[in-house]
Structure formats: C-alpha cells, structure tokens
Design an enzyme around this catalytic site. Structure first.
Site, PDB file in Angstrom:
ATOM      1  N   HIS A 124       0.856  -1.193   0.000  1.00 50.74           N
ATOM      2  CA  HIS A 124       0.000   0.000   0.000  1.00 50.74           C
ATOM      3  C   HIS A 124       0.891   1.242   0.000  1.00 50.74           C
ATOM      4  O   HIS A 124       1.947   1.251   0.623  1.00 50.74           O
ATOM      5  CB  HIS A 124      -0.885   0.013   1.267  1.00 50.74           C
ATOM      6  CG  HIS A 124      -2.065   0.919   1.155  1.00 50.74           C
ATOM      7  ND1 HIS A 124      -1.992   2.266   1.391  1.00 50.74           N
ATOM      8  CD2 HIS A 124      -3.334   0.668   0.798  1.00 50.74           C
ATOM      9  CE1 HIS A 124      -3.183   2.814   1.198  1.00 50.74           C
ATOM     10  NE2 HIS A 124      -4.023   1.864   0.827  1.00 50.74           N
ATOM     11  N   ASP A 183      -7.970  -5.339   0.168  1.00 53.16           N
ATOM     12  CA  ASP A 183      -8.457  -6.212  -0.912  1.00 53.16           C
ATOM     13  C   ASP A 183      -8.085  -7.672  -0.738  1.00 53.16           C
ATOM     14  O   ASP A 183      -8.551  -8.522  -1.498  1.00 53.16           O
ATOM     15  CB  ASP A 183      -7.897  -5.705  -2.253  1.00 53.16           C
ATOM     16  CG  ASP A 183      -8.490  -4.354  -2.615  1.00 53.16           C
ATOM     17  OD1 ASP A 183      -7.715  -3.399  -2.854  1.00 53.16           O
ATOM     18  OD2 ASP A 183      -9.731  -4.244  -2.607  1.00 53.16           O
TER      19      ASP A 183
HETATM   20  C1  SDX Z   1      -6.319   0.011  -2.726  1.00 51.11           C
HETATM   21  O1  SDX Z   1      -4.543   4.551  -1.945  1.00 51.11           O
HETATM   22  C2  SDX Z   1      -5.474   3.923  -1.256  1.00 51.11           C
HETATM   23  O2  SDX Z   1      -5.850   4.288  -0.155  1.00 51.11           O
HETATM   24  C3  SDX Z   1      -6.066   2.718  -1.983  1.00 51.11           C
HETATM   25  C4  SDX Z   1      -7.052   1.860  -1.201  1.00 51.11           C
HETATM   26  C5  SDX Z   1      -8.324   2.631  -0.906  1.00 51.11           C
HETATM   27  O3  SDX Z   1      -9.026   2.254   0.037  1.00 51.11           O
HETATM   28  O4  SDX Z   1      -8.669   3.538  -1.709  1.00 51.11           O
HETATM   29  O5  SDX Z   1      -6.455   1.452   0.029  1.00 51.11           O
HETATM   30  C6  SDX Z   1      -7.454   0.629  -1.990  1.00 51.11           C
HETATM   31  O6  SDX Z   1      -6.106   0.345  -3.848  1.00 51.11           O
HETATM   32  C7  SDX Z   1      -5.429  -0.964  -2.009  1.00 51.11           C
HETATM   33  C8  SDX Z   1      -4.213  -1.442  -2.877  1.00 51.11           C
HETATM   34  C9  SDX Z   1      -4.720  -2.568  -3.786  1.00 51.11           C
HETATM   35  N1  SDX Z   1      -3.683  -2.933  -4.769  1.00 51.11           N
HETATM   36  C10 SDX Z   1      -3.038  -4.102  -4.710  1.00 51.11           C
HETATM   37  O7  SDX Z   1      -3.179  -4.926  -3.807  1.00 51.11           O
HETATM   38  C11 SDX Z   1      -2.127  -4.372  -5.903  1.00 51.11           C
HETATM   39  C12 SDX Z   1      -0.771  -4.917  -5.410  1.00 51.11           C
HETATM   40  N2  SDX Z   1      -0.083  -3.848  -4.712  1.00 51.11           N
HETATM   41  C13 SDX Z   1       0.881  -3.067  -5.468  1.00 51.11           C
HETATM   42  O8  SDX Z   1       0.594  -2.907  -6.826  1.00 51.11           O
HETATM   43  C14 SDX Z   1       1.373  -1.830  -4.713  1.00 51.11           C
HETATM   44  O9  SDX Z   1       1.686  -2.237  -3.445  1.00 51.11           O
HETATM   45  C15 SDX Z   1       0.485  -0.614  -4.635  1.00 51.11           C
HETATM   46  C16 SDX Z   1       0.008  -0.166  -5.975  1.00 51.11           C
HETATM   47  C17 SDX Z   1      -0.686  -0.869  -3.760  1.00 51.11           C
HETATM   48  C18 SDX Z   1       1.324   0.515  -3.998  1.00 51.11           C
HETATM   49  O10 SDX Z   1       2.275   0.871  -4.928  1.00 51.11           O
HETATM   50  P1  SDX Z   1       3.442   1.889  -4.539  1.00 51.11           P
HETATM   51  O11 SDX Z   1       3.167   2.636  -3.299  1.00 51.11           O
HETATM   52  O12 SDX Z   1       3.750   2.656  -5.769  1.00 51.11           O
HETATM   53  O13 SDX Z   1       4.599   0.911  -4.143  1.00 51.11           O
HETATM   54  P2  SDX Z   1       5.779   0.598  -5.077  1.00 51.11           P
HETATM   55  O14 SDX Z   1       5.227   0.097  -6.369  1.00 51.11           O
HETATM   56  O15 SDX Z   1       6.676   1.776  -5.107  1.00 51.11           O
HETATM   57  O16 SDX Z   1       6.446  -0.613  -4.306  1.00 51.11           O
HETATM   58  C19 SDX Z   1       7.562  -0.388  -3.469  1.00 51.11           C
HETATM   59  C20 SDX Z   1       8.367  -1.683  -3.609  1.00 51.11           C
HETATM   60  C21 SDX Z   1       8.738  -2.006  -5.058  1.00 51.11           C
HETATM   61  O17 SDX Z   1       9.894  -2.817  -5.018  1.00 51.11           O
HETATM   62  P3  SDX Z   1      11.366  -2.073  -5.196  1.00 51.11           P
HETATM   63  O18 SDX Z   1      11.235  -1.183  -6.414  1.00 51.11           O
HETATM   64  O19 SDX Z   1      11.570  -1.314  -3.903  1.00 51.11           O
HETATM   65  O20 SDX Z   1      12.320  -3.229  -5.376  1.00 51.11           O
HETATM   66  O21 SDX Z   1       7.552  -2.780  -3.151  1.00 51.11           O
HETATM   67  C22 SDX Z   1       7.317  -3.676  -4.251  1.00 51.11           C
HETATM   68  C23 SDX Z   1       7.601  -2.906  -5.517  1.00 51.11           C
HETATM   69  O22 SDX Z   1       8.002  -3.789  -6.549  1.00 51.11           O
HETATM   70  N3  SDX Z   1       5.912  -4.071  -4.162  1.00 51.11           N
HETATM   71  C24 SDX Z   1       5.483  -5.311  -4.356  1.00 51.11           C
HETATM   72  C25 SDX Z   1       4.103  -5.256  -4.133  1.00 51.11           C
HETATM   73  N4  SDX Z   1       3.737  -4.000  -3.814  1.00 51.11           N
HETATM   74  C26 SDX Z   1       4.858  -3.265  -3.847  1.00 51.11           C
HETATM   75  N5  SDX Z   1       6.134  -6.445  -4.706  1.00 51.11           N
HETATM   76  C27 SDX Z   1       5.357  -7.549  -4.829  1.00 51.11           C
HETATM   77  N6  SDX Z   1       4.023  -7.592  -4.618  1.00 51.11           N
HETATM   78  C28 SDX Z   1       3.362  -6.457  -4.262  1.00 51.11           C
HETATM   79  N7  SDX Z   1       2.046  -6.482  -4.060  1.00 51.11           N
END
Ligand code: SDX
Length: 434
Positions: free
Chosen positions: A310, A368
C-alpha cells in the site's frame, strides 16, 4: 520576539537567492510546506509525478496514519465504527461530519431509500452492452448517464442541489450495480425495497427473483454492511483524487463519480480484489505458493502479490484485520469454514510476512486481500467484486466532492510538467521528408 514563524528556507544554489516557504499544520499527521507561490517566486515547478510527497488538498473527512495502521472517519477509529455502527450511520458521518441523532438517522435512511429507484429509461441503457460486458464498464456508463437525467437541474453552487445529487449517487449505486449483475446472468432486474435496510436491499436486488420470496440472510446483511463501512472512504486515494480533479472543473457530480469508478477499476487500486481471487485460483494449492512468492520478488516479472502492499500503510491495513475476522465469521455462518481459498490466503500471508523481501518493503495485506473470499462465500461473482467496492466508495467520493466544492480556495486542478520533448523546430513539408 514573536513566536518563530514556522517555515522552510529554500535556496537556489545557482543564484544564491532564498525564499521562505510557510509550514501549515493540521490537527494530525505531517505538516505541509506551502508551495502555492513557488513557481511565481522561483520560476521553477516542484516535481512529484505519483504524489508520493504531495498534499493535494485540505480535508477533515478521513485520516490515515500508515505507520501506525490507523484509519479514522471524522475522528472515529474504523475498528469502533465496524464494531458498533452501520453503513447509513457512517454515510451520514462522512457527509455531514457528525454521527446522526436517532431522528436525523431515521430521516436520512428514509431519504436515501426513497431515491433508490432508477429512471425506467435508464434500464434500457443496459441492453446496449454485450451480455459478457465487465460490470465495471457498465457502472462507468450508467452512472455517467445519470448526468443525462439530472444535468439540467444540477446547480453545484447550491448546497440543496449538491445534497440531492449526493443522495442520488448513494441511493442508486446499489440499484445500478445489482442491475449490472442481473443483466450479466439474463435475469430480470429486481426493484428496490424501501422496507429493507440499505445492505439488505442491495443483497435482495442481487439475488431475489420474481419466482419466489427471497429472505436476506442476516449474517450476510451484516457482512455486507461491514464491508461497505470498511470501503467507504480512504483519504486522497487515486479514485477519490480523480473525483476531486474532475469535480474541480465544475462538472456534474455524476460525471465526476463515473470518472472515479473508472479509476477504481484498475488492478493497482480497487480492481485488486478481483485480481486477488484470480491469483488465488491460479496458485491453487499451498505447495505452489513459493513459486508465486518468487515471481512477486523478481524485478523482471511484472507479477505482484495482489492484495499486498500500500502507498500509505507501512503496517497492517486495519481494514484487512477486520476483513479477515469477518471472513471467518461469514464462512462459519455459511458452514464453509474449511474454504480452501481462505486457508490458501492465510498460508500465503504467513509465508510473505516471514519473507525478507516483504518485511523490508513493509508490504502487508491490504483491504483487498480478504474481501474477495467473503464475496465468493456470498455467491457474488468475481467480476462484481470491484463493483462492490465502487458502491461502498460512492459515499466517500460524494463527501470529498462536496468538501472540495465548498472549499473557498477551490480552483480548477491544473498540474504542470517537466518537459523533455523536442526543442522548437520548423515544419517539414511532405515532399521534403526523407
Ligand atoms: C487500494 O490509496 C489507497 O488508499 C487505496 C485503497 C483505498 O481504500 O482507496 O487502500 C485501496 O487500492 C489498495 C491497494 C490494492 N492494490 C493491490 O493490492 C495491488 C498490489 N499492490 C501493489 O501494486 C502496490 O503495493 C500498490 C500499488 C498498492 C502501492 O504501490 P506503490 O506505493 O507505488 O509501491 P511501489 O510500487 O513503489 O512498491 C515499493 C516496492 C517495489 O519494489 P522495489 O522497487 O523497492 O524493489 O515494493 C514492491 C515494488 O516492486 N511491491 C510489491 C508489491 N507492492 C509493492 N512487490 C510484490 N508484490 C506487491 N504487491
């Protein structure tokens, strides 16, 4: 000597010029550095393409502390609201800022339930969709079309009209959503029932048929109400920011909410609940979990563990904890407690939370991760999962829209850019291009 002005001093090392940027303080959470005059003073833009360090507005609706795993709606902890409140209570709270008195609540519920029918002509819009159209596509279209039925009577500067429009969105979302499901299964649309609660009415429109009486299971009614509470609002997330951005142009609230539905659909946002179920189905058995954990950690593999991570929560999403508990209760009540998907999800969570990659990046289950398992147990099809989220978030969207419209400082949202394209050049006629 008066109190020291709270400010940041920023110096352009290229010219030696400095500027004082005021610090603004809220009631909770990080202070903000006011950069509204930054471009006018310095000739430079600030740069924050994914808004990782940007407060886009002032708000008093929802507060999140990502490190503490704290979520408050108008100051009330989500755990207390989940335990002691119901969705209509929470809708009133988000919209008006205070919990309703018994009289206010009765009137609010009555007003909402008496706006639940959709215009008969709107029902014909569904026929334009393929039977297998994704219900979120239908939601974007039908909710946007509400603007065609009320557009001439929307005066967003008039608080009375704003409230009527807000009530219409909140009231009609379940009706529109349930109709999208009925259309996909070729069943007749079920009219709303004003004698039922908001959540019971939603379930009734989803699952009743004209052929026999349909009694709403009180356990499922309570589970639906709880899920709606947990998804109701969440500060300036992507879909809410979309509603604010669209609303800042002065467009009607139905168009702004339709834009929010479109943004929520993405798998990185509200679409994640559907993606979690599809991921769990693909994993299938516990012995395949390590393979998917490996893929999630592979920077060259676009696969991510859906329902994990998140932008704000760097601790357990408080909603996920409540959702997991609700999951157990619903499965127990439905005698489905040995649901393999729940066992698989809990094993996946356990393995991930013990893995350095996830621990280091503070990736925890989010709202989720478990919701889809409950929806599956409630016999809601996977393609409808994000629609459930949209129905719940509609109150958050209209509450934030109202707050934005009534903000005296509100102007059209118009970000700028860092331009890295070609320098100015002259046109080359076709016969001189090689
Ligand atoms: C919702 O914003 C809100 O409040 C949203 C929400 C709401 O109520 O409105 O809470 C609802 O959207 C919840 C989130 C649902 N999405 C998912 O579950 C999809 C999977 N999660 C990711 O796509 C991700 O964690 C996000 C999109 C939720 C957050 O993305 P960020 O903040 O841009 O994080 P990032 O992509 O910069 O990740 C930081 C690191 C990265 O690795 P490095 O570059 O440091 O090596 O963490 C890794 C990412 O690759 N990472 C993950 C991951 N989430 C982040 N690696 C594997 N699996 C994951 N799920």
């Amino acid at each position: 000597m008066g109190a020291r002005k709270e400010s940041f001093t920023i110096t352009d090392n290229r010219t030696g010029k400095s500027w004082e940027l005021p610090v603004l303080k809220g009631t909770m959470g990080p202070d903000v550095v006011d950069v509204r005059k930054f471009y006018a003073d310095t000739g430079c833009f600030t740069y924050d393409p994914s808004f990782t360090s940007t407060a886009a507005c002032e708000s008093s609706i929802t507060f999140i502390d990502g490190d503490a795993g704290l979520l408050l709606y108008r100051g009330y902890p989500i755990e207390q609201l989940a335990e002691q409140s119901d969705f209509m209570d929470v809708c009133y709270l988000l919209l008006y800022g205070e919990l309703p008195t018994p009289v206010q609540k009765l009137k609010f519920e009555d007003d909402i339930m008496h706006h639940t029918m959709m215009h008969e002509k709107l029902r014909r819009f569904y026929d334009g969709f393929q039977m297998n159209a994704h219900p979120m596509a239908i939601m974007c279209g039908i909710v946007g079309a509400l603007g065609a039925f009320y557009h001439d009577r929307i005066d967003i500067t008039d608080p009375t009209y704003r409230m009527i429009a807000s009530y219409r969105v909140l009231s009609k979302m379940p009706t529109i959503a349930a109709a999208a499901y009925k259309y996909s299964v070729g069943q007749p649309f079920i009219y709303p029932r004003n004698d039922l609660s908001y959540s019971a009415n939603f379930l009734h429109m989803l699952f009743a048929t004209p052929c026999e009486d349909y009694e709403v299971n009180p356990v499922l009614e309570r589970a639906m109400d709880l899920i709606l509470i947990l998804h109701a609002d969440h500060e300036q997330n992507a879909s809410t920011s979309t509603v604010r951005m669209a609303g800042s142009t002065g467009t009607n609230p139905f168009a702004a909410v339709a834009a929010g539905i479109a943004a929520l659909w993405g798998p990185a946002h509200g679409g994640a609940n559907e993606a979690v179920l599809r991921m769990l189905d693909e994993i299938g058995t516990k012995d395949r979990i390590p393979e998917f954990i490996k893929r999630a950690k592979d920077p060259d593999d676009p696969f991510r563990l859906m329902g994990f991570g998140h932008r704000v929560y760097k601790n357990y999403d408080p909603r996920a904890r409540i959702m997991q508990r609700t999951c157990n209760e619903v499965l127990d009540a439905l005698n489905a407690k040995d649901e393999p998907l729940l066992e698989l999800a809990m094993e996946l969570e356990k393995i991930a939370l013990e893995d350095e990659y996830f621990v280091k990046r503070k990736l925890y289950p989010n709202v989720d991760f478990y919701s889809g398992i409950i929806f599956r147990a409630m016999k809601i099809p996977v393609s409808m999962f994000t629609v459930m989220f949209a129905v719940a978030r509609s109150i958050g969207w209209v509450a934030q829209w109202n707050e934005m419209i009534t903000d005296p400082g509100m102007r059209i949202a118009r970000p700028r850019q860092l331009f890295t394209g070609p320098l100015k050049r002259d046109f080359v006629p076709l016969d001189r291009r090689r």
